[in-house]
Design a protein around this motif. Structure first.
Motif: not given
Length: 168
Positions: A124-134
């Motif tokens: 599962f990947v989300i946007s974290d502070k403008g960056k794509t991270r799991a």
């Protein structure tokens, strides 16, 4: 009586600190939305890094939920469940944000552990502070999302490959 300038400055400070000053008082759009392509890129980075560097600093590099990731990696190490070669992506789906939960993209990942066991996990990947991270990033343990858009019971969890009572 307070001067209008002081009141205006106070309101401006309150506006900036509490709402971001949206003129219509609605939520601002996210800075970055996750696409299937960016989710695949995040998985490829994680897989490549594990192949080169192992899982020592994996969570810090790839997971938003570092504590959850670290717990999963620790258990996987204790059970000798380690990833082997490149996994394949068998399906994917957008995960809408709802009920206070963050949205993103989920990849169904299939591969083999070092001892040859098959796993099927959800990455599962989300946007974290403008960056794509799991969210958690551990792709080789057969775990998935609650209420996954890919459906229930699609994951395959590998068995412990070593005696879990032995000390490491």
């Amino acid at each position: 009586m307070k001067s209008p300038g002081i009141i205006l400055i106070f309101l401006l400070v309150v506006c900036i600190s509490s709402t971001g000053c949206a003129a219509d008082n609605q939520t601002q759009p996210p800075q970055h939305s996750v696409t299937e392509e960016s989710a695949r890129g995040a998985l490829a980075e994680a897989v490549e890094d594990v192949a080169k560097n192992g899982i020592g600093e994996f969570c810090e590099k790839f997971a938003v939920g570092i504590n959850s990731c670290s717990s999963m990696v620790s258990q996987a190490e204790k059970d000798c469940i380690l990833p082997d070669a490149d996994p394949s992506i068998t399906r994917s789906a957008a995960v809408p944000a709802k009920n206070g939960r963050v949205g993103g993209w989920v990849l169904e990942v299939e591969g083999r552990t070092r001892d040859g066991q098959r796993y099927v996990s959800e990455f599962f990947v989300i946007s974290d502070k403008g960056k794509t991270r799991a969210q958690v990033a551990v792709y080789w343990t057969g775990l998935g999302l609650d209420n996954s858009p890919l459906g229930p019971n699609n994951t395959v969890i590998p068995r412990a490959a070593c005696d879990p009572t032995r000390s490491q």
